[in-house]
Scaffold this motif. Structure first.
Motif, PDB file in Angstrom:
ATOM      1  N   TRP A 266       0.831  -1.206   0.000  1.00 22.04           N
ATOM      2  CA  TRP A 266       0.000   0.000   0.000  1.00 22.04           C
ATOM      3  C   TRP A 266       0.866   1.257   0.000  1.00 22.04           C
ATOM      4  N   LEU A 267       0.372   2.302  -0.685  1.00 20.64           N
ATOM      5  CA  LEU A 267       0.950   3.641  -0.606  1.00 20.64           C
ATOM      6  C   LEU A 267      -0.074   4.590   0.014  1.00 20.64           C
ATOM      7  N   HIS A 268       0.359   5.809   0.282  1.00 20.26           N
ATOM      8  CA  HIS A 268      -0.440   6.789   1.001  1.00 20.26           C
ATOM      9  C   HIS A 268      -1.759   7.106   0.305  1.00 20.26           C
ATOM     10  N   ASP A 269      -1.780   7.076  -1.030  1.00 21.86           N
ATOM     11  CA  ASP A 269      -2.985   7.436  -1.770  1.00 21.86           C
ATOM     12  C   ASP A 269      -3.945   6.266  -1.977  1.00 21.86           C
ATOM     13  N   GLY A 270      -3.655   5.115  -1.383  1.00 19.53           N
ATOM     14  CA  GLY A 270      -4.546   3.975  -1.501  1.00 19.53           C
ATOM     15  C   GLY A 270      -4.290   3.110  -2.714  1.00 19.53           C
ATOM     16  N   THR A 271      -3.216   3.402  -3.450  1.00 16.66           N
ATOM     17  CA  THR A 271      -2.831   2.543  -4.568  1.00 16.66           C
ATOM     18  C   THR A 271      -1.810   1.517  -4.089  1.00 16.66           C
ATOM     19  N   VAL A 272      -1.583   0.497  -4.928  1.00 16.01           N
ATOM     20  CA  VAL A 272      -0.682  -0.599  -4.564  1.00 16.01           C
ATOM     21  C   VAL A 272       0.360  -0.768  -5.670  1.00 16.01           C
ATOM     22  N   HIS A 273       1.635  -0.873  -5.273  1.00 13.21           N
ATOM     23  CA  HIS A 273       2.734  -0.955  -6.228  1.00 13.21           C
ATOM     24  C   HIS A 273       3.854  -1.820  -5.654  1.00 13.21           C
ATOM     25  N   TYR A 274       4.838  -2.116  -6.517  1.00 18.13           N
ATOM     26  CA  TYR A 274       6.105  -2.666  -6.027  1.00 18.13           C
ATOM     27  C   TYR A 274       7.212  -2.329  -7.025  1.00 18.13           C
ATOM     28  N   PRO A 275       8.437  -2.032  -6.517  1.00 14.93           N
ATOM     29  CA  PRO A 275       9.545  -1.587  -7.380  1.00 14.93           C
ATOM     30  C   PRO A 275      10.452  -2.747  -7.787  1.00 14.93           C
ATOM     31  N   ILE A 276      10.760  -2.819  -9.058  1.00 13.40           N
ATOM     32  CA  ILE A 276      11.623  -3.894  -9.563  1.00 13.40           C
ATOM     33  C   ILE A 276      12.785  -3.291 -10.362  1.00 13.40           C
ATOM     34  N   ILE A 277      14.008  -3.639  -9.952  1.00 17.01           N
ATOM     35  CA  ILE A 277      15.208  -3.236 -10.681  1.00 17.01           C
ATOM     36  C   ILE A 277      15.738  -4.404 -11.513  1.00 17.01           C
ATOM     37  N   ARG A 278      15.695  -5.613 -10.925  1.00 15.01           N
ATOM     38  CA  ARG A 278      16.172  -6.806 -11.621  1.00 15.01           C
ATOM     39  C   ARG A 278      14.970  -7.693 -11.967  1.00 15.01           C
ATOM     40  N   PRO A 279      14.453  -7.584 -13.173  1.00 15.93           N
ATOM     41  CA  PRO A 279      13.299  -8.417 -13.560  1.00 15.93           C
ATOM     42  C   PRO A 279      13.623  -9.900 -13.437  1.00 15.93           C
ATOM     43  N   ARG A 280      12.669 -10.678 -12.940  1.00 15.26           N
ATOM     44  CA  ARG A 280      12.822 -12.118 -12.795  1.00 15.26           C
ATOM     45  C   ARG A 280      11.442 -12.775 -12.854  1.00 15.26           C
ATOM     46  N   PRO A 281      11.388 -14.031 -13.221  1.00 13.12           N
ATOM     47  CA  PRO A 281      10.098 -14.691 -13.433  1.00 13.12           C
ATOM     48  C   PRO A 281       9.154 -14.615 -12.243  1.00 13.12           C
TER      49      PRO A 281
ATOM     50  N   TYR B 247      -0.654  -2.000  -9.322  1.00  9.57           N
ATOM     51  CA  TYR B 247      -1.971  -2.630  -9.274  1.00  9.57           C
ATOM     52  C   TYR B 247      -3.074  -1.584  -9.254  1.00  9.57           C
ATOM     53  N   GLY B 248      -2.695  -0.308  -9.198  1.00  7.02           N
ATOM     54  CA  GLY B 248      -3.680   0.760  -9.180  1.00  7.02           C
ATOM     55  C   GLY B 248      -4.392   0.866  -7.840  1.00  7.02           C
ATOM     56  N   PRO B 249      -5.513   1.619  -7.794  1.00 10.41           N
ATOM     57  CA  PRO B 249      -6.289   1.759  -6.548  1.00 10.41           C
ATOM     58  C   PRO B 249      -6.935   0.427  -6.170  1.00 10.41           C
ATOM     59  N   LYS B 250      -6.971   0.153  -4.866  1.00 11.41           N
ATOM     60  CA  LYS B 250      -7.582  -1.072  -4.375  1.00 11.41           C
ATOM     61  C   LYS B 250      -8.595  -0.752  -3.273  1.00 11.41           C
ATOM     62  N   ASP B 251      -9.432  -1.734  -2.960  1.00  6.41           N
ATOM     63  CA  ASP B 251     -10.434  -1.577  -1.900  1.00  6.41           C
ATOM     64  C   ASP B 251      -9.717  -1.498  -0.555  1.00  6.41           C
ATOM     65  N   LYS B 252      -9.777  -0.332   0.093  1.00  4.18           N
ATOM     66  CA  LYS B 252      -8.996  -0.099   1.310  1.00  4.18           C
ATOM     67  C   LYS B 252      -9.432  -0.964   2.489  1.00  4.18           C
ATOM     68  N   GLY B 253     -10.693  -1.337   2.513  1.00  4.21           N
ATOM     69  CA  GLY B 253     -11.186  -2.113   3.645  1.00  4.21           C
ATOM     70  C   GLY B 253     -11.205  -3.605   3.413  1.00  4.21           C
ATOM     71  N   HIS B 254     -10.964  -4.033   2.177  1.00  4.83           N
ATOM     72  CA  HIS B 254     -11.095  -5.450   1.857  1.00  4.83           C
ATOM     73  C   HIS B 254      -9.799  -6.073   1.349  1.00  4.83           C
ATOM     74  N   ASP B 255      -9.151  -5.420   0.387  1.00  5.71           N
ATOM     75  CA  ASP B 255      -7.930  -5.985  -0.204  1.00  5.71           C
ATOM     76  C   ASP B 255      -6.774  -5.935   0.786  1.00  5.71           C
ATOM     77  N   ARG B 256      -5.881  -6.909   0.675  1.00  4.97           N
ATOM     78  CA  ARG B 256      -4.773  -7.020   1.626  1.00  4.97           C
ATOM     79  C   ARG B 256      -3.426  -7.127   0.899  1.00  4.97           C
ATOM     80  N   PHE B 257      -2.475  -6.320   1.357  1.00  7.31           N
ATOM     81  CA  PHE B 257      -1.126  -6.310   0.800  1.00  7.31           C
ATOM     82  C   PHE B 257      -0.148  -6.010   1.928  1.00  7.31           C
ATOM     83  N   ASP B 258       1.131  -5.867   1.580  1.00  4.36           N
ATOM     84  CA  ASP B 258       2.123  -5.368   2.528  1.00  4.36           C
ATOM     85  C   ASP B 258       2.073  -3.840   2.528  1.00  4.36           C
TER      86      ASP B 258
END
Length: 349
Positions: free
Chosen positions: A209-224, A237-248
């Motif tokens: 999660w980020l502050h604006d309620g969107t979800v992302h992750y940074p990749i420098i070394r692409p791998r399968p 992943y764009g905006p997600k349901d803040k009360g339902h979806d779960r991430f780090d």
């Protein structure tokens, strides 16, 4: 059979293309909005800000956001506002001032004043910066006829760190992620902060999660296992349901007033807590260890307990016997059993 296989291949190709371009699209939209906001009419009363109007400060420091008058209209006010696109309702006014009076607003206004270095100076002085102070600020000259403004960006210098629940991967709703970052001496990172961390080397395969309620992750070394062989970048992943979806969570912290020290020994979690208290300190938070690593180049090749029950160690000078990873960073052993696993302790005071 052949047409069916070709259709599946086309669907897969389109799916991967949409996924790989979502980060670029998200970034492009943000850049376009910044560009549109920067297009203003020619100023009559205020000096144009620098080409890249950004002020940088660390938590606890004082900064000045520049705003200088070319000339003064007969009757005018200066209004400083923090620009918050996500906020609904009233403006987040910091202060309003005229030639004789100064009126602060809200919590931020209590730490704000006009610099008044000379008669034409309407620059804003912010004292004791906090993590949430970063963002855009608008200096507006109001005279009822030709109101005009300049916008200055304040960037809090800090470090982004990924954070995971002790119960495992992808366990936080948005409110839980927000609370977890605060508990570790941080706050949820913004997209800009995550992007900067990526340019500085952050490579992480779990979405957060980020502050604006969107979800992302940074990749420098692409791998399968991290989205396939796509180009390096910020996966979105764009905006997600803040009360339902779960991430780090991706948390952000900055310089603090204390210091981190290490107590060596084979200690259980409870023993580590007592050892820190005996020194007049307490087990360090994750954000405090990251801040020591980032701002003080803290380097220790020994795993130690932290307050959240995790075991980590900071490496500023990578070497083979300290994890064998080429990049500097804070290594983690996760959340081992507090009774049966023995480590040192990282204390904060």
């Amino acid at each position: 059979m052949a047409p069916l296989m070709m259709s599946c291949a086309v669907i897969l190709l389109l799916t991967w293309s949409l996924f790989s371009w979502s980060s670029a699209l998200y970034s492009s939209i943000r850049e376009d909005s910044h560009t549109a906001a920067a297009v203003t009419k020619k100023l009559q009363y205020l000096l144009e800000p620098p080409v890249f109007a950004e002020v940088i400060g660390r938590r606890g420091e004082n900064v000045t956001l520049p705003c200088i008058l070319r000339t003064k209209p007969k009757n005018y006010k200066v209004k400083w506002t923090k620009v918050e696109p996500e906020r609904v309702g009233l403006e987040n006014i910091v202060m309003i001032s005229n030639a004789n009076t100064f009126k602060p607003y809200g919590l931020l206004g209590r730490r704000a004043s006009l610099r008044r270095a000379h008669a034409m100076d309407a620059s804003l002085l912010l004292r004791h910066l906090e993590l949430d102070d970063g963002g855009q600020y608008r200096c507006e000259l109001i005279n009822g006829i030709e109101d005009e403004n300049v916008v200055i960006n304040l960037r809090i210098e800090g470090v982004v760190f990924p954070y995971q629940s002790k119960h495992g991967r992808y366990r936080f709703t948005y409110p839980e992620a927000k609370e977890a970052c605060v508990e570790q001496d941080g706050r949820l990172a913004t997209y800009d902060q995550l992007y900067r961390a990526w340019t500085e080397g952050l490579d992480w395969c779990n979405a957060g999660w980020l502050h604006d309620g969107t979800v992302h992750y940074p990749i420098i070394r692409p791998r399968p296992v991290c989205g396939g062989e796509l180009l390096p970048g910020i996966r979105s992943y764009g905006p997600k349901d803040k009360g339902h979806d779960r991430f780090d969570a991706f948390c952000f912290t900055s310089l603090n007033n204390g210091s981190v020290s290490y107590i060596s020994g084979a200690l259980s979690y409870d023993q580590a807590e007592r050892a820190c208290r005996a020194r007049g300190s307490e087990l360090a938070l994750v954000g405090q260890l990251y801040a020591a690593w980032r701002f003080q180049n803290y380097d220790r090749c020994d795993g130690g307990w932290l307050k959240d029950g995790s075991v980590r160690f900071p490496i500023s000078n990578p070497r083979n016997r300290c994890g064998g990873i080429a990049e500097a960073g804070v290594r983690t052993f996760g959340f081992p059993d507090k009774m049966t696993h023995l480590y040192g302790a990282y204390c904060y005071r």
